[in-house]
Design a protein around this motif. Structure first.
Motif, PDB file in Angstrom:
ATOM      1  N   PRO A   1      -8.153 -11.288  13.666  1.00 31.35           N
ATOM      2  CA  PRO A   1      -8.875 -10.038  13.383  1.00 31.35           C
ATOM      3  C   PRO A   1      -7.982  -8.836  13.120  1.00 31.35           C
ATOM      4  CG  PRO A   1      -8.759 -10.367  15.739  1.00 31.35           C
ATOM      5  CD  PRO A   1      -7.990 -11.505  15.109  1.00 31.35           C
ATOM      6  N   GLY A   2      -6.651  -9.031  13.151  1.00 32.52           N
ATOM      7  CA  GLY A   2      -5.752  -7.892  12.930  1.00 32.52           C
ATOM      8  C   GLY A   2      -5.768  -6.944  14.121  1.00 32.52           C
ATOM      9  N   ILE A   3      -5.616  -5.657  13.820  1.00 26.81           N
ATOM     10  CA  ILE A   3      -5.425  -4.661  14.893  1.00 26.81           C
ATOM     11  C   ILE A   3      -6.604  -3.704  15.023  1.00 26.81           C
ATOM     12  CG2 ILE A   3      -2.905  -4.613  14.855  1.00 26.81           C
ATOM     13  CD1 ILE A   3      -3.303  -2.035  12.995  1.00 26.81           C
TER      14      ILE A   3
ATOM     15  N   SER B   1       0.847  -1.204   0.000  1.00 29.84           N
ATOM     16  CA  SER B   1       0.000   0.000   0.000  1.00 29.84           C
ATOM     17  C   SER B   1       0.883   1.255   0.000  1.00 29.84           C
ATOM     18  CB  SER B   1      -0.969   0.005   1.187  1.00 29.84           C
ATOM     19  OG  SER B   1      -0.259   0.030   2.417  1.00 29.84           O
ATOM     20  N   ASN B   2       2.109   1.135   0.564  1.00 26.38           N
ATOM     21  CA  ASN B   2       3.034   2.274   0.468  1.00 26.38           C
ATOM     22  C   ASN B   2       3.479   2.482  -0.981  1.00 26.38           C
ATOM     23  OD1 ASN B   2       3.029   2.908   3.218  1.00 26.38           O
ATOM     24  ND2 ASN B   2       4.665   1.443   3.676  1.00 26.38           N
ATOM     25  N   TRP B   3       3.533   1.395  -1.748  1.00 31.82           N
ATOM     26  CA  TRP B   3       3.910   1.498  -3.171  1.00 31.82           C
ATOM     27  C   TRP B   3       2.827   2.267  -3.921  1.00 31.82           C
ATOM     28  CZ3 TRP B   3       7.338  -2.595  -5.757  1.00 31.82           C
ATOM     29  CH2 TRP B   3       8.175  -3.230  -4.818  1.00 31.82           C
TER      30      TRP B   3
ATOM     31  N   GLY C   1       2.621  -9.535   7.803  1.00 33.63           N
ATOM     32  CA  GLY C   1       1.772 -10.427   7.026  1.00 33.63           C
ATOM     33  C   GLY C   1       2.421 -11.791   6.857  1.00 33.63           C
ATOM     34  N   PHE C   2       3.734 -11.793   6.661  1.00 28.39           N
ATOM     35  CA  PHE C   2       4.437 -13.067   6.478  1.00 28.39           C
ATOM     36  C   PHE C   2       4.379 -13.877   7.769  1.00 28.39           C
ATOM     37  CE2 PHE C   2       7.671 -16.140   5.649  1.00 28.39           C
ATOM     38  CZ  PHE C   2       7.734 -16.252   4.270  1.00 28.39           C
ATOM     39  N   ALA C   3       4.572 -13.203   8.906  1.00 31.88           N
ATOM     40  CA  ALA C   3       4.502 -13.897  10.207  1.00 31.88           C
ATOM     41  C   ALA C   3       3.096 -14.439  10.425  1.00 31.88           C
ATOM     42  CB  ALA C   3       4.886 -12.930  11.328  1.00 31.88           C
ATOM     43  N   ALA C   4       2.077 -13.638  10.107  1.00 34.19           N
ATOM     44  CA  ALA C   4       0.680 -14.066  10.300  1.00 34.19           C
ATOM     45  C   ALA C   4       0.391 -15.305   9.456  1.00 34.19           C
ATOM     46  CB  ALA C   4      -0.273 -12.925   9.929  1.00 34.19           C
ATOM     47  N   SER C   5       0.898 -15.301   8.225  1.00 37.71           N
ATOM     48  CA  SER C   5       0.670 -16.412   7.314  1.00 37.71           C
ATOM     49  C   SER C   5       1.395 -17.665   7.825  1.00 37.71           C
ATOM     50  CB  SER C   5       1.162 -16.018   5.920  1.00 37.71           C
ATOM     51  OG  SER C   5       0.963 -17.061   5.023  1.00 37.71           O
TER      52      SER C   5
ATOM     53  N   ASN D   1       9.941 -15.396   9.125  1.00 36.89           N
ATOM     54  CA  ASN D   1       9.463 -14.088   8.672  1.00 36.89           C
ATOM     55  C   ASN D   1      10.454 -13.512   7.670  1.00 36.89           C
ATOM     56  OD1 ASN D   1       7.717 -11.691   8.774  1.00 36.89           O
ATOM     57  ND2 ASN D   1       9.550 -10.695   9.551  1.00 36.89           N
ATOM     58  N   THR D   2       9.915 -12.959   6.590  1.00 38.09           N
ATOM     59  CA  THR D   2      10.743 -12.229   5.628  1.00 38.09           C
ATOM     60  C   THR D   2      10.015 -10.937   5.333  1.00 38.09           C
ATOM     61  OG1 THR D   2      11.183 -14.325   4.557  1.00 38.09           O
ATOM     62  CG2 THR D   2      11.905 -12.361   3.402  1.00 38.09           C
ATOM     63  N   CYS D   3      10.735  -9.866   5.351  1.00 37.86           N
ATOM     64  CA  CYS D   3      10.072  -8.584   5.148  1.00 37.86           C
ATOM     65  C   CYS D   3      10.929  -7.696   4.241  1.00 37.86           C
ATOM     66  CB  CYS D   3       9.884  -7.937   6.508  1.00 37.86           C
ATOM     67  SG  CYS D   3       8.996  -6.422   6.395  1.00 37.86           S
ATOM     68  N   TYR D   4      10.360  -7.274   3.137  1.00 38.78           N
ATOM     69  CA  TYR D   4      11.052  -6.372   2.214  1.00 38.78           C
ATOM     70  C   TYR D   4      10.520  -4.954   2.387  1.00 38.78           C
ATOM     71  CZ  TYR D   4      13.038 -10.318  -0.240  1.00 38.78           C
ATOM     72  OH  TYR D   4      13.762 -11.436  -0.532  1.00 38.78           O
TER      73      TYR D   4
HETATM   74  C1  LIG Z   1       1.789   0.169   5.435  1.00 38.76           C
HETATM   75  C2  LIG Z   1       1.973  -1.268   5.777  1.00 38.76           C
HETATM   76  C3  LIG Z   1       2.865  -2.038   5.061  1.00 38.76           C
HETATM   77  C4  LIG Z   1       3.031  -3.381   5.379  1.00 38.76           C
HETATM   78  N1  LIG Z   1       3.941  -4.104   4.673  1.00 38.76           N
HETATM   79  C5  LIG Z   1       4.165  -5.391   4.999  1.00 38.76           C
HETATM   80  C6  LIG Z   1       5.098  -6.144   4.253  1.00 38.76           C
HETATM   81  O1  LIG Z   1       5.737  -5.667   3.320  1.00 38.76           O
HETATM   82  N2  LIG Z   1       5.293  -7.442   4.621  1.00 38.76           N
HETATM   83  C7  LIG Z   1       4.599  -8.021   5.631  1.00 38.76           C
HETATM   84  O2  LIG Z   1       4.816  -9.212   5.907  1.00 38.76           O
HETATM   85  N3  LIG Z   1       3.696  -7.312   6.351  1.00 38.76           N
HETATM   86  C8  LIG Z   1       3.452  -6.023   6.063  1.00 38.76           C
HETATM   87  N4  LIG Z   1       2.520  -5.302   6.777  1.00 38.76           N
HETATM   88  C9  LIG Z   1       1.848  -5.911   7.943  1.00 38.76           C
HETATM   89  C10 LIG Z   1       0.634  -6.765   7.566  1.00 38.76           C
HETATM   90  O3  LIG Z   1      -0.288  -6.012   6.831  1.00 38.76           O
HETATM   91  C11 LIG Z   1      -0.073  -7.303   8.819  1.00 38.76           C
HETATM   92  O4  LIG Z   1       0.889  -7.779   9.721  1.00 38.76           O
HETATM   93  C12 LIG Z   1      -1.024  -8.421   8.448  1.00 38.76           C
HETATM   94  O5  LIG Z   1      -2.056  -7.892   7.655  1.00 38.76           O
HETATM   95  C13 LIG Z   1      -1.580  -9.105   9.688  1.00 38.76           C
HETATM   96  O6  LIG Z   1      -2.440 -10.145   9.319  1.00 38.76           O
HETATM   97  P1  LIG Z   1      -3.737 -10.463  10.221  1.00 38.76           P
HETATM   98  O7  LIG Z   1      -4.375 -11.673   9.646  1.00 38.76           O
HETATM   99  O8  LIG Z   1      -3.373 -10.440  11.646  1.00 38.76           O
HETATM  100  O9  LIG Z   1      -4.675  -9.195  10.011  1.00 38.76           O
HETATM  101  P2  LIG Z   1      -5.286  -8.620   8.632  1.00 38.76           P
HETATM  102  O10 LIG Z   1      -4.474  -9.041   7.475  1.00 38.76           O
HETATM  103  O11 LIG Z   1      -5.496  -7.166   8.884  1.00 38.76           O
HETATM  104  O12 LIG Z   1      -6.700  -9.335   8.522  1.00 38.76           O
HETATM  105  C14 LIG Z   1      -7.690  -9.129   9.499  1.00 38.76           C
HETATM  106  C15 LIG Z   1      -9.038  -9.384   8.832  1.00 38.76           C
HETATM  107  O13 LIG Z   1     -10.005  -9.673   9.845  1.00 38.76           O
HETATM  108  C16 LIG Z   1     -11.219  -9.096   9.481  1.00 38.76           C
HETATM  109  N5  LIG Z   1     -12.014  -8.939  10.712  1.00 38.76           N
HETATM  110  C17 LIG Z   1     -11.731  -8.168  11.783  1.00 38.76           C
HETATM  111  N6  LIG Z   1     -12.701  -8.301  12.722  1.00 38.76           N
HETATM  112  C18 LIG Z   1     -13.594  -9.191  12.227  1.00 38.76           C
HETATM  113  C19 LIG Z   1     -14.821  -9.723  12.719  1.00 38.76           C
HETATM  114  N7  LIG Z   1     -15.295  -9.375  13.921  1.00 38.76           N
HETATM  115  N8  LIG Z   1     -15.511 -10.598  11.946  1.00 38.76           N
HETATM  116  C20 LIG Z   1     -15.016 -10.971  10.713  1.00 38.76           C
HETATM  117  N9  LIG Z   1     -13.861 -10.487  10.193  1.00 38.76           N
HETATM  118  C21 LIG Z   1     -13.161  -9.604  10.950  1.00 38.76           C
HETATM  119  C22 LIG Z   1     -10.834  -7.770   8.822  1.00 38.76           C
HETATM  120  O14 LIG Z   1     -11.860  -7.297   7.959  1.00 38.76           O
HETATM  121  C23 LIG Z   1      -9.573  -8.160   8.064  1.00 38.76           C
HETATM  122  O15 LIG Z   1      -9.840  -8.507   6.742  1.00 38.76           O
HETATM  123  C24 LIG Z   1       2.298  -3.959   6.448  1.00 38.76           C
HETATM  124  C25 LIG Z   1       1.391  -3.179   7.172  1.00 38.76           C
HETATM  125  C26 LIG Z   1       1.225  -1.845   6.847  1.00 38.76           C
HETATM  126  C27 LIG Z   1       0.228  -1.044   7.607  1.00 38.76           C
END
Ligand SMILES: Cc1cc2nc3c(=O)[nH]c(=O)nc-3n(C[C@H](O)[C@H](O)[C@H](O)COP(=O)(O)OP(=O)(O)OC[C@H]3O[C@@H](n4cnc5c(N)ncnc54)[C@H](O)[C@@H]3O)c2cc1C
Length: 431
Positions: free
Chosen positions: A140-142, A80-82, A337-341, A367-370
């Protein structure tokens, strides 16, 4: 963020790991021989959740997997920064669920989970539907602690001062503001203190905004007001900024006037201990915590994040519920994202073992991060993790960082690898 494990628990984990292998994915005796059709509900179709759903099906197609995610299109934060730098479009970072649905036979439900009853093993959706499960995975992410910065709010983020730390409308708003800014304008970026999603993210953002400004509005400046005194890959970023954007980016750490105390979205000012700064574009990235559902379901501890068993990512609070991705406490692993995956794969493998009456294997996590500093200037960090009595720790000597003295060819190659990284991980998860 590190959780200690008792010696007794650790011996149990090691015993469990005797047959373990990288990611714990191979050697899954009993795969597919679950007597009855087991049900797994996965909440969140981002990096952690979508990976877990897909790998459950890959490991044992007899498991009924339901993926609940409100968004039809998931815009990835990676790259998204790209988009802000003008190097990608929003469509380039759009991921959809058709393959998971049609090829992997995952029941993808477009809805939001509003509550989890861990005792009855059911989740309730916004629509009123209820799903029962044998195992639940929550990714659920952050969520953002807007109130931590005086004057900031969700409303301010949606109107004047976007955080753009969830990709989608926030990315588009920040991009529009950059496009509307005059040449000679000032962009202020305010990164939060640790821990937060993607530690190098704000600095890659500064780099790629600088790339856009250098091309379109070269008299402009970027001021980074940081809540920390040091940041991820700092030496490499600083070297890249001096080379590609001399004089354009200024960084101030917490003890040199970087800590943001207050913002005024109407006046577009940011107040630090050292005074006020006015910006034409202000990107405030507030402190973070686990996604709202994790709080509502009582999965967090006092840290604001979810404690888990590092072998299976099963909650230490609610048995039967696994928490992965940014929301969980994964020791030395960053919130990426890589760690989460990687955690999604480990959890899928652990659940298949549990369904078959076996003990989950001790995982190796990676984890790999570019990060891109300019179109032909990439840097990376990689790490491999193991489980010890101290929790998940990185293995010394495994992985590494782009060397400070990397030459132009190496940096250009890293930028190429970054593109490959995105294509690979997107294909691995949603493709
Ligand atoms: C600017 C930026 C650049 C990044 N670049 C990188 C990178 O280059 N490499 C890398 O590895 N990581 C990168 N990241 C980090 C990466 O995006 C996160 O670490 C990753 O998305 C975490 O995965 P997640 O599954 O925890 O959460 P997410 O991927 O955010 O997924 C969470 C999902 O849960 C859903 N959700 C939330 N609550 C509910 C609910 N109650 N019911 C149903 N669904 C729900 C949301 O809609 C969302 O789709 C970047 C982050 C940012 C902000």
């Amino acid at each position: 963020m590190n959780q200690k494990i008792s010696r007794r628990d650790f011996s149990k984990l090691l015993f469990a790991g005797a047959a373990g292998s990288a990611l714990g994915l191979s050697a899954l005796p009993g795969m597919g021989r679950a007597a009855d059709r087991k049900r797994v509900v996965v909440v969140g179709g981002g990096f952690g959740g979508a990976t877990a759903a897909k790998y459950l099906k890959k490991l044992d197609s007899s498991i009924s997997v339901t993926l609940i995610e409100p968004k039809a299109v998931f815009y990835t934060c990676p790259f998204s920064n790209w988009v802000l730098g003008g190097l990608k479009t929003m469509e380039d970072i759009a991921q959809r669920y058709a393959v998971l649905k049609n090829r992997y036979k995952i029941d993808v439900v477009a809805d939001t989970v509003v509550s989890i009853d861990a005792l009855k093993s059911v989740v309730k959706l916004k629509s009123g539907k209820v799903f029962g499960y044998d195992r639940l995975i929550v990714s659920p992410g952050i969520d953002f602690s807007f109130e931590a910065i005086n004057g900031y709010s969700r409303k301010a983020a949606e109107a004047q001062m976007p955080h753009a730390y969830e990709a989608g409308p926030q990315t588009v708003l920040l991009q529009k503001q950059l496009h509307a800014m005059k040449d000679g304008g000032k962009v202020i970026i305010c990164p939060p203190d640790n821990p937060f999603r993607c530690p190098p993210g704000p600095y890659e953002r500064a780099s790629l905004i600088a790339h856009y400004l250098k091309e379109k509005k070269p008299k402009s400046k970027i001021l980074i007001l940081d809540a920390k005194d040091k940041f991820s890959k700092q030496g490499i970023f600083t070297k890249g900024w001096e080379k590609l954007y001399p004089g354009m980016i200024e960084w101030r750490g917490a003890s040199t006037g970087g800590r943001v105390l207050k913002v005024d979205p109407a006046a577009m000012t940011v107040t630090t201990e050292f005074g006020d700064e006015k910006g034409d574009v202000v990107n405030v990235i507030p402190p973070q915590k686990a996604g709202k559902l994790a709080f509502d379901a009582g999965l967090v501890n006092s840290s604001g994040w979810c404690p888990v068993n590092p072998v299976s990512f099963e909650s230490l609070i609610h048995p039967g519920v696994h928490v992965i991705g940014d929301a969980c406490m994964a020791g030395a692993m960053p919130k990426s994202g890589f760690a989460a995956s990687s955690q999604g794969k480990v959890t899928a493998a652990a659940i298949v073992r549990l369904f078959n009456g076996e003990v989950p294997a001790a995982p190796s996590l990676v984890n790999t991060c570019y990060s891109l500093i300019g179109p032909g200037y990439g840097v990376s960090v990689a790490a491999v993790y193991k489980l010890t009595a101290e929790g998940i720790v990185s293995i010394k000597g495994a992985g590494g960082l782009t060397p400070m003295d990397a030459d132009d060819d190496q940096l250009s190659q890293e930028a190429t690898f970054a593109r490959g990284w995105y294509n690979n991980i997107a294909q691995d998860i949603w493709g």
